[in-house]
Scaffold this motif. Structure first.
Motif, mmCIF file in Angstrom:
data_model
loop_
_atom_site.group_PDB
_atom_site.id
_atom_site.type_symbol
_atom_site.label_atom_id
_atom_site.label_comp_id
_atom_site.label_asym_id
_atom_site.label_seq_id
_atom_site.Cartn_x
_atom_site.Cartn_y
_atom_site.Cartn_z
ATOM 1 N N TRP A 64 38.320 39.234 39.670
ATOM 2 C CA TRP A 64 39.061 40.479 39.433
ATOM 3 C C TRP A 64 38.365 41.311 38.351
ATOM 4 N N ASP B 149 46.391 46.704 47.595
ATOM 5 C CA ASP B 149 45.598 47.366 46.569
ATOM 6 C C ASP B 149 44.121 47.268 46.963
ATOM 7 N N HIS C 257 41.443 47.343 45.230
ATOM 8 C CA HIS C 257 40.737 46.455 44.311
ATOM 9 C C HIS C 257 40.986 44.998 44.689
ATOM 10 N N ALA C 258 42.225 44.674 45.040
ATOM 11 C CA ALA C 258 42.552 43.311 45.445
ATOM 12 C C ALA C 258 41.836 42.945 46.745
#
Length: 92
Positions: free
Chosen positions: A38, A82, A84-85
Motif C-alpha cells: 500500500w 478504490d 489505489h486498492a
C-alpha cells in the motif's frame, strides 16, 4: 467405544485449534504484505513506527465450550473499489 469417542473429540478440537492458529499466522503475513504494498504503490511515507503494530490474536476456538453458530447472512454488494486498492491487489 467411550474412550474412542472422547479421543476423537479431543483430536477434533486440537485440529480446529491448529487450523485457527495457522489461519491467524497467514492473515498477519498477508496484512503485512498488503500494508507494505500500500505504501510502496502510493510512494507515500511509511506510517509512524509508534502506530499500532500488526499483532496476531491468540487462538480462541474451543469446541467443548463454544456453540456452533448458524450460517452467516449473505453479504451486501459494495460500491466501486478504490483505484489505489486495485493497484495494490494486482501487485499482491
Amino acid at each position: 467405544p467411550g474412550v474412542a469417542a472422547l479421543s476423537l473429540r479431543v483430536y477434533e478440537n486440537t485440529l480446529v485449534q491448529q487450523t485457527e492458529s495457522e489461519l491467524i499466522a497467514q492473515s498477519v503475513v498477508l496484512a503485512a504484505a498488503y500494508k507494505a504494498a500500500w505504501y510502496d504503490v502510493a510512494h507515500a511515507p511509511q506510517p509512524d513506527p509508534s502506530s499500532r503494530p500488526l499483532a496476531p490474536e491468540a487462538p480462541a476456538i474451543d469446541l467443548r465450550t463454544m456453540p456452533v453458530l448458524p450460517r452467516a447472512p449473505g453479504g451486501v454488494r459494495a460500491g466501486a473499489a478504490d483505484p489505489h486498492a486495485l493497484q495494490v491487489a494486482a501487485r499482491l
